[in-house]
Motif scaffolding. Sequence first.
Motif, PDB file in Angstrom:
ATOM      1  N   LYS A  51     -55.371  99.336  21.408  1.00  0.00           N
ATOM      2  CA  LYS A  51     -55.361  99.017  22.840  1.00  0.00           C
ATOM      3  C   LYS A  51     -53.985  99.263  23.488  1.00  0.00           C
ATOM      4  O   LYS A  51     -52.976  99.427  22.788  1.00  0.00           O
ATOM      5  CB  LYS A  51     -55.791  97.559  23.024  1.00  0.00           C
ATOM      6  N   TYR A  53     -67.181  98.058  28.484  1.00  0.00           N
ATOM      7  CA  TYR A  53     -67.206  96.590  28.362  1.00  0.00           C
ATOM      8  C   TYR A  53     -68.297  95.953  29.225  1.00  0.00           C
ATOM      9  O   TYR A  53     -68.220  94.771  29.553  1.00  0.00           O
ATOM     10  CB  TYR A  53     -65.832  96.002  28.712  1.00  0.00           C
ATOM     11  N   HIS A  57     -69.669  92.442  29.011  1.00  0.00           N
ATOM     12  CA  HIS A  57     -68.846  91.309  29.483  1.00  0.00           C
ATOM     13  C   HIS A  57     -68.754  91.249  31.011  1.00  0.00           C
ATOM     14  O   HIS A  57     -67.913  90.515  31.544  1.00  0.00           O
ATOM     15  CB  HIS A  57     -67.430  91.416  28.922  1.00  0.00           C
ATOM     16  N   PHE A  74     -63.116  87.019  32.825  1.00  0.00           N
ATOM     17  CA  PHE A  74     -61.970  87.865  32.498  1.00  0.00           C
ATOM     18  C   PHE A  74     -62.280  89.361  32.605  1.00  0.00           C
ATOM     19  O   PHE A  74     -61.452  90.191  32.247  1.00  0.00           O
ATOM     20  CB  PHE A  74     -61.448  87.534  31.090  1.00  0.00           C
ATOM     21  N   GLU A  96     -59.763  91.527  34.659  1.00  0.00           N
ATOM     22  CA  GLU A  96     -58.474  91.555  33.954  1.00  0.00           C
ATOM     23  C   GLU A  96     -58.563  92.466  32.717  1.00  0.00           C
ATOM     24  O   GLU A  96     -57.656  93.258  32.439  1.00  0.00           O
ATOM     25  CB  GLU A  96     -58.162  90.117  33.526  1.00  0.00           C
ATOM     26  N   LEU A  97     -59.684  92.361  31.985  1.00  0.00           N
ATOM     27  CA  LEU A  97     -59.882  93.163  30.777  1.00  0.00           C
ATOM     28  C   LEU A  97     -59.911  94.659  31.120  1.00  0.00           C
ATOM     29  O   LEU A  97     -59.233  95.468  30.467  1.00  0.00           O
ATOM     30  CB  LEU A  97     -61.192  92.737  30.104  1.00  0.00           C
ATOM     31  N   ARG A 127     -63.363  94.203  11.079  1.00  0.00           N
ATOM     32  CA  ARG A 127     -63.271  92.929  11.813  1.00  0.00           C
ATOM     33  C   ARG A 127     -62.351  91.954  11.060  1.00  0.00           C
ATOM     34  O   ARG A 127     -61.596  91.205  11.670  1.00  0.00           O
ATOM     35  CB  ARG A 127     -64.660  92.312  11.985  1.00  0.00           C
ATOM     36  N   THR A 158     -60.291  87.014  17.752  1.00  0.00           N
ATOM     37  CA  THR A 158     -59.993  87.527  19.101  1.00  0.00           C
ATOM     38  C   THR A 158     -58.691  86.945  19.637  1.00  0.00           C
ATOM     39  O   THR A 158     -57.870  87.669  20.215  1.00  0.00           O
ATOM     40  CB  THR A 158     -61.153  87.161  20.065  1.00  0.00           C
ATOM     41  N   ARG A 176     -54.167  91.219  14.530  1.00  0.00           N
ATOM     42  CA  ARG A 176     -53.950  90.394  15.730  1.00  0.00           C
ATOM     43  C   ARG A 176     -52.922  89.293  15.492  1.00  0.00           C
ATOM     44  O   ARG A 176     -52.147  88.967  16.394  1.00  0.00           O
ATOM     45  CB  ARG A 176     -55.292  89.849  16.209  1.00  0.00           C
ATOM     46  N   GLY A 205     -56.254  88.336  25.538  1.00  0.00           N
ATOM     47  CA  GLY A 205     -56.644  89.554  26.250  1.00  0.00           C
ATOM     48  C   GLY A 205     -55.951  90.777  25.671  1.00  0.00           C
ATOM     49  O   GLY A 205     -56.597  91.773  25.327  1.00  0.00           O
ATOM     50  N   ASN A 241     -54.870  91.989  22.877  1.00  0.00           N
ATOM     51  CA  ASN A 241     -54.980  91.675  21.453  1.00  0.00           C
ATOM     52  C   ASN A 241     -55.052  92.916  20.550  1.00  0.00           C
ATOM     53  O   ASN A 241     -55.613  92.871  19.460  1.00  0.00           O
ATOM     54  CB  ASN A 241     -56.138  90.707  21.210  1.00  0.00           C
TER      55      ASN A 241
HETATM   56  P1  GDP Z   1     -63.630  90.895  20.090  1.00  0.00           P
HETATM   57  O1  GDP Z   1     -64.952  91.399  19.565  1.00  0.00           O
HETATM   58  O2  GDP Z   1     -62.865  90.072  19.068  1.00  0.00           O
HETATM   59  O3  GDP Z   1     -62.765  91.990  20.686  1.00  0.00           O
HETATM   60  O4  GDP Z   1     -63.939  89.855  21.273  1.00  0.00           O
HETATM   61  P2  GDP Z   1     -65.009  89.815  22.473  1.00  0.00           P
HETATM   62  O5  GDP Z   1     -66.085  90.851  22.294  1.00  0.00           O
HETATM   63  O6  GDP Z   1     -65.417  88.389  22.632  1.00  0.00           O
HETATM   64  O7  GDP Z   1     -64.136  90.186  23.757  1.00  0.00           O
HETATM   65  C1  GDP Z   1     -63.826  91.521  24.059  1.00  0.00           C
HETATM   66  C2  GDP Z   1     -62.392  91.577  24.543  1.00  0.00           C
HETATM   67  O8  GDP Z   1     -62.301  90.882  25.786  1.00  0.00           O
HETATM   68  C3  GDP Z   1     -61.368  90.881  23.641  1.00  0.00           C
HETATM   69  O9  GDP Z   1     -60.963  91.654  22.543  1.00  0.00           O
HETATM   70  C4  GDP Z   1     -60.236  90.619  24.618  1.00  0.00           C
HETATM   71  O10 GDP Z   1     -59.439  91.786  24.831  1.00  0.00           O
HETATM   72  C5  GDP Z   1     -61.002  90.297  25.895  1.00  0.00           C
HETATM   73  N1  GDP Z   1     -61.151  88.841  26.063  1.00  0.00           N
HETATM   74  C6  GDP Z   1     -61.975  87.995  25.396  1.00  0.00           C
HETATM   75  N2  GDP Z   1     -61.817  86.732  25.821  1.00  0.00           N
HETATM   76  C7  GDP Z   1     -60.871  86.775  26.811  1.00  0.00           C
HETATM   77  C8  GDP Z   1     -60.262  85.785  27.649  1.00  0.00           C
HETATM   78  O11 GDP Z   1     -60.570  84.586  27.586  1.00  0.00           O
HETATM   79  N3  GDP Z   1     -59.327  86.244  28.532  1.00  0.00           N
HETATM   80  C9  GDP Z   1     -58.977  87.566  28.643  1.00  0.00           C
HETATM   81  N4  GDP Z   1     -58.039  87.944  29.534  1.00  0.00           N
HETATM   82  N5  GDP Z   1     -59.518  88.524  27.868  1.00  0.00           N
HETATM   83  C10 GDP Z   1     -60.451  88.128  26.958  1.00  0.00           C
END
Ligand code: GDP
Length: 140
Positions: free
Chosen positions: A11, A51, A54, A59, A62-63, A87, A93, A104, A112, A114
């Motif tokens: 990222k 994405y 989501h 978020f 922002e993402l 993973r 995350t 990570r 975010g 990460n």
């Molecule tokens: P992953 O599978 O571990 O990447 O997690 P998720 O699928 O739940 O979320 C996708 C991505 O969204 C994450 O890797 C983060 O970059 C972002 N993200 C998830 N939760 C948050 C949050 O609470 N705040 C922000 N800013 N970004 C988030």
Amino acid sequence: MAIQRTFSIIKPDATKRNLTGAIIAKFEAAGLRVVAQKRIQLTLAQAQTFYGVHSERPFFGELCDFMISEPIVVQVLEGEDAIAKNREVMGATNPAEAAEGTIRKEFALSIGENSVHGSDAPETAAEEIAFFFSGLELVG
Ligand code: GDP
């Protein structure tokens, strides 16, 4: 478990800090092989599509803004049980909850920013690989 392929993104927070090689070294040490890779910069529309799952989350904006802020490195990783292995190497995350030695834990800045993305299931891995790579870019 058979040999699998999974999709990975290094990222913007990581490419910006020149951590691409350090992250690839983590994958390779875990037995994952980079079988396709390129450095690109996403458009907002591409980030929103990628994405899309989501889109209702608070978020989301922002993402997507973060994901287009700098170039990213998209990859296909191959290995035994590659989806789960990736993973595991990525870690939780939220870096505050990530296990010692994970990408990570060592590199992520926040929940975010990460450092890495990795597919969570065979179906999403296939979809995500096809979103970014053509058949010609994937050596059999
Ligand atoms: P992953 O599978 O571990 O990447 O997690 P998720 O699928 O739940 O979320 C996708 C991505 O969204 C994450 O890797 C983060 O970059 C972002 N993200 C998830 N939760 C948050 C949050 O609470 N705040 C922000 N800013 N970004 C988030």
